[in-house]
Design an enzyme around this catalytic site. Sequence first.
Site, PDB file in Angstrom:
ATOM      1  N   ASP A  12       0.849  -1.191   0.000  1.00 35.89           N
ATOM      2  CA  ASP A  12       0.000   0.000   0.000  1.00 35.89           C
ATOM      3  C   ASP A  12       0.882   1.238   0.000  1.00 35.89           C
ATOM      4  OD1 ASP A  12      -2.385   1.370  -0.177  1.00 35.89           O
ATOM      5  OD2 ASP A  12      -2.936   1.118   1.920  1.00 35.89           O
ATOM      6  N   GLY A  13       0.306   2.318  -0.478  1.00 34.65           N
ATOM      7  CA  GLY A  13       0.969   3.609  -0.469  1.00 34.65           C
ATOM      8  C   GLY A  13       0.034   4.642   0.119  1.00 34.65           C
ATOM      9  N   GLU A  50       2.198   3.778  -4.122  1.00 31.96           N
ATOM     10  CA  GLU A  50       1.631   2.449  -4.383  1.00 31.96           C
ATOM     11  C   GLU A  50       2.606   1.630  -5.242  1.00 31.96           C
ATOM     12  OE1 GLU A  50      -1.215   1.074  -3.316  1.00 31.96           O
ATOM     13  OE2 GLU A  50      -2.588   2.710  -2.826  1.00 31.96           O
ATOM     14  N   ASP A  72      -4.636  -2.597  -3.166  1.00 31.34           N
ATOM     15  CA  ASP A  72      -5.921  -1.913  -3.325  1.00 31.34           C
ATOM     16  C   ASP A  72      -5.840  -0.855  -4.427  1.00 31.34           C
ATOM     17  OD1 ASP A  72      -4.595   0.238  -2.115  1.00 31.34           O
ATOM     18  OD2 ASP A  72      -5.676   0.060  -0.226  1.00 31.34           O
ATOM     19  N   HIS A 127      -9.309  -0.022   2.811  1.00 33.65           N
ATOM     20  CA  HIS A 127      -9.998   0.537   3.978  1.00 33.65           C
ATOM     21  C   HIS A 127     -11.264  -0.248   4.313  1.00 33.65           C
ATOM     22  CE1 HIS A 127      -7.174   3.805   3.458  1.00 33.65           C
ATOM     23  NE2 HIS A 127      -7.560   3.869   2.214  1.00 33.65           N
ATOM     24  N   ASP A 137      -1.576  -0.455   5.053  1.00 36.13           N
ATOM     25  CA  ASP A 137      -2.049   0.924   4.999  1.00 36.13           C
ATOM     26  C   ASP A 137      -1.502   1.699   6.203  1.00 36.13           C
ATOM     27  OD1 ASP A 137      -3.840   3.161   4.080  1.00 36.13           O
ATOM     28  OD2 ASP A 137      -4.763   2.753   6.020  1.00 36.13           O
TER      29      ASP A 137
END
Length: 148
Positions: A12-13, A50, A72, A127, A137
Amino acid sequence: MSKKKTVIVFTDGACSGNPGPGGWGVLLQWNGEEKELTGGTNDTTNNRMEMRAVIEALKALNQPCHVKIHSDSALIVNAFKQGWIDSWQKRGWKKANKKPVENQDLWKEMLEVMKPHKVEWIKVKGHSDNERNNRVDALAVEASKRFQ
């Protein structure tokens, strides 16, 4: 011929401001072991973070593996699963609308670090209730705070 080891990866970023300070987080899982990686920079975008997470995850592998990357980022997953990246390359890194593809440097780096591996892309909802995605995240957000 030896069977490639399977590594489960979550990436994740995060970015505060977009552009602004950003961070990335990675969770590598294999053979009952886990490793977290994080990093960031002070002037970046969410998409770049990301992408950096995926690149750093692949760079951390010391042998060719079957890598199941959970992200995501619809942009990254769709670029590979829907063949966008192949079309961009055929058009000289231009999108269908003839505009240049953003972040070509990172797309090219990602393609390079993918070469030794068999990569499988898995889109996860961000999320939500995916514990491992929420974990990366949090790593990315925490990393971004170090650059504010």
